[in-house]
Design an enzyme around this catalytic site. Structure first.
Site, PDB file in Angstrom:
ATOM      1  N   GLU A 212      46.664  26.402  54.032  1.00 16.00           N
ATOM      2  CA  GLU A 212      45.626  26.703  55.026  1.00 16.00           C
ATOM      3  C   GLU A 212      46.307  27.312  56.247  1.00 16.00           C
ATOM      4  O   GLU A 212      47.492  27.096  56.479  1.00 16.00           O
ATOM      5  CB  GLU A 212      44.858  25.430  55.397  1.00 16.00           C
ATOM      6  N   LYS A 377      33.886  60.146  35.678  1.00 15.07           N
ATOM      7  CA  LYS A 377      34.674  58.907  35.545  1.00 15.07           C
ATOM      8  C   LYS A 377      33.750  57.709  35.324  1.00 15.07           C
ATOM      9  O   LYS A 377      32.754  57.543  36.019  1.00 15.07           O
ATOM     10  CB  LYS A 377      35.494  58.668  36.817  1.00 15.07           C
ATOM     11  N   THR A 410      42.843  56.533  38.343  1.00  9.66           N
ATOM     12  CA  THR A 410      41.867  57.578  38.693  1.00  9.66           C
ATOM     13  C   THR A 410      42.582  58.871  39.072  1.00  9.66           C
ATOM     14  O   THR A 410      42.258  59.956  38.587  1.00  9.66           O
ATOM     15  CB  THR A 410      41.003  57.090  39.880  1.00  9.66           C
TER      16      THR A 410
HETATM   17  C1  R5P Z   1      36.451  54.183  43.187  1.00  7.71           C
HETATM   18  O1  R5P Z   1      35.285  54.473  43.200  1.00  7.71           O
HETATM   19  C2  R5P Z   1      37.407  54.549  44.280  1.00  7.71           C
HETATM   20  O2  R5P Z   1      36.933  55.597  45.070  1.00  7.71           O
HETATM   21  C3  R5P Z   1      38.761  54.903  43.710  1.00  7.71           C
HETATM   22  O3  R5P Z   1      38.621  56.071  42.953  1.00  7.71           O
HETATM   23  C4  R5P Z   1      39.276  53.830  42.832  1.00  7.71           C
HETATM   24  O4  R5P Z   1      39.080  52.587  43.380  1.00  7.71           O
HETATM   25  C5  R5P Z   1      40.746  54.064  42.537  1.00  7.71           C
HETATM   26  O5  R5P Z   1      41.174  53.031  41.732  1.00  7.71           O
HETATM   27  P1  R5P Z   1      42.394  53.203  40.722  1.00  7.71           P
HETATM   28  O6  R5P Z   1      43.538  53.748  41.510  1.00  7.71           O
HETATM   29  O7  R5P Z   1      42.628  51.798  40.212  1.00  7.71           O
HETATM   30  O8  R5P Z   1      41.952  54.095  39.626  1.00  7.71           O
END
Ligand code: R5P
Length: 505
Positions: A212, A377, A410
């Site tokens: 904590e 995506k 992403t």
């Molecule tokens: C999602 O909608 C965000 O804008 C980012 O594209 C996403 O959070 C990126 O996450 P990661 O790097 O894990 O693909």
């Protein structure tokens, strides 16, 4: 008829009154409107007719659409009280008084959009209690081809002094400002403090055996305007939830100790991605986080590149300010990309609006077309799918823009798609470099030339080492310091959002 109700809210805030059935009171604005009406042919008078007979105190600007700008043709002296010293032939963007230039540009845009003269009123705060009421007219003018592409303007200024406050209590903005920074946000807090010409205020953070925490200020905060910098990303030994709790409890302690106002400055806000229900009985975490801040007594919250601005603004009932790092990135890429053909790509459809605004900003800076693209995506159970890519990236350096990099998945797949479609270079721009899981590995394996992030969250030494040579970190201290200074003194936040921090293009 007044069209005030149809006007965008930021314009309403910028101008106390905006009317398209103008009935000016001042001599100059009255004269200009009369001149516009008597020379009118069809929708608007011709630019040539009006300029040839522009007497007294009016001014005229011609639109420079490719630069989203206006050039002053006549009446530099008449418009100087708003813009500062400008010469005929200069552009609005070159005016010394940027705030006045932003006001004029928005008004001109509105007059050309509506195709009617527009009259606005607003208050200029001058020194101390001196204020001036400004009445400003802008009326559209037609160019030789008949298209509306220039504006006739005039203004009246009436100076007045605001009466002294009746009671002794300091007016809002006159309380002393105090800045704290918690945990690993300390380094960023110090940079912000330096920009503001302050020292960080001391506080104590203790962690007990059961994990904590206790946080308390070590200075008197009664009647002070307090800002607490604390980014809420998870890191080893300190999850986003831990940091959120610590910030909330600190705000509670500040309130209990009599702070006049407390503003949470969380450049990265945790739980912002769960902003809606995607499965039955899902939580809406963004709103619950907002309720926690409200319940503990925060007065305002400031963040940078909120995952979803609409969700962020809707979640909070206290004042919420969503800054963005677009101007910071634009300044960097303006130098980095030089003369090569450029495209801006959004790695998912949710970020398309953000990428499009950035594309337009780059186009204005480069004064040449910047192409666009985006990628499909879908994410389910941590798995990212979606192969559709649309965009004109062949032979171009591509900037892929996102709010954050977490696992890197992403960005890595968008980079591959850009290269597969002929991009010459791929540069990533993400405000928050979270780099969770094996993000560095995912990014190292992808065809990425550079990863540009900001310092909203601190980057671990390990990540920095693994991405060495490809990682560039830009500072957001000037942006945060300007926002804090404006919040403290009642300055314009709209203008900061429009123009970016000092030195941004
Ligand atoms: C999602 O909608 C965000 O804008 C980012 O594209 C996403 O959070 C990126 O996450 P990661 O790097 O894990 O693909």
């Amino acid at each position: 008829m007044t069209t005030l109700a149809e006007t965008q809210p930021f314009l309403k805030r910028l101008f106390e009154r905006l009317d398209f059935a103008p009935q000016p009171i001042g001599a100059e604005t009255k004269h200009a409107l009369e001149h516009w009406r008597t020379t009118r042919r069809g929708v608007a008078p011709s630019f040539a007719d009006v300029v040839a007979d522009l007497r007294h105190s009016g001014f005229a600007f011609r639109a420079v659409p490719e630069a989203r700008d206006y050039e002053i043709v006549i009446g530099a002296k008449a418009v100087a009280p708003l813009l500062g010293a400008v010469a005929e032939g200069a552009r609005l963007s070159e005016a010394p008084n940027r705030r006045g230039a932003v006001r004029l540009r928005r008004l001109f845009d509105e007059a050309l959009r509506v195709g009617e003269p527009a009259l606005v009123e607003f208050t200029l705060v001058e020194k101390g209690r001196d204020r001036a009421g400004v009445e400003l007219l802008a009326a559209p003018l037609a160019l030789a081809d008949g298209a509306l592409g220039a504006v006739l303007g005039a203004m009246n200024i009436q100076r007045f002094e605001t009466p002294a406050p009746a009671r002794e209590a300091p007016p809002r903005g006159d309380e002393q400002i105090l800045l704290f920074a918690l945990g690993s946000s300390r380094a960023l807090g110090e940079r912000v403090a330096r920009e503001l010409g302050l020292a960080l205020s001391p506080h104590e953070e203790r962690r007990f055996e059961d994990d904590e925490r206790k946080v308390r200020p070590l200075v008197e905060v009664r009647d002070k305007d307090v800002y607490v910098v604390s980014s809420l990303e998870g890191e080893a030994g300190d999850s986003g939830a831990d940091k959120l709790m610590r910030l909330l409890f600190f705000i509670g302690a500040l309130r209990d100790a009599g702070a006049a106002r407390v503003t949470a400055v969380s450049p990265y806000l945790c739980y912002a991605r769960k902003d809606r229900r995607t499965k039955p009985l899902d939580p809406v975490a963004t709103r619950y986080v907002a309720q926690l801040f409200e319940a503990i007594g925060a007065d305002r919250i400031v963040t940078i590149d909120a995952h979803n601005i609409a969700a962020f603004e809707n979640a909070f009932r206290i004042e919420s300010l969503a800054l963005d790092a677009q101007a910071v990135f634009a300044r960097y890429f303006a130098h980095r990309l030089g003369a090569e053909p450029v495209a801006v790509v959004s790695p998912d459809l949710g970020g398309e609006k953000r990428a499009e605004l950035f594309r337009q900003r780059l186009e204005t800076i480069f004064a040449r077309p910047v192409a666009k693209g985006f990628m499909d995506k879908h994410r389910s159970m941590g798995e990212i799918t979606g192969e559709i890519f649309a965009g004109d990236v062949a032979g171009r350096a591509v900037v892929i823009l996102d709010d954050l990099i977490s696992s890197g998945g992403t960005m890595a797949r968008a980079a591959r798609a850009c290269r597969a479609h002929g991009a010459t270079r791929v540069l990533l721009a993400a405000t928050h470099g979270l780099f969770t899981r094996d993000a560095e590995a995912a990014l190292r394996e992808a065809p990425i030339d550079e990863i540009v992030i900001t310092d909203t969250v601190s980057t671990s030494e390990t990540v920095a080492q693994r991405l060495r040579g490809r990682l560039v970190t830009l500072g957001v201290e000037t942006l945060l310091a300007e926002a804090i200074a404006r919040l403290h003194s009642g300055g314009s936040i709209d203008e900061l959002l429009e123009t970016g921090p000092k030195g941004a293009p």
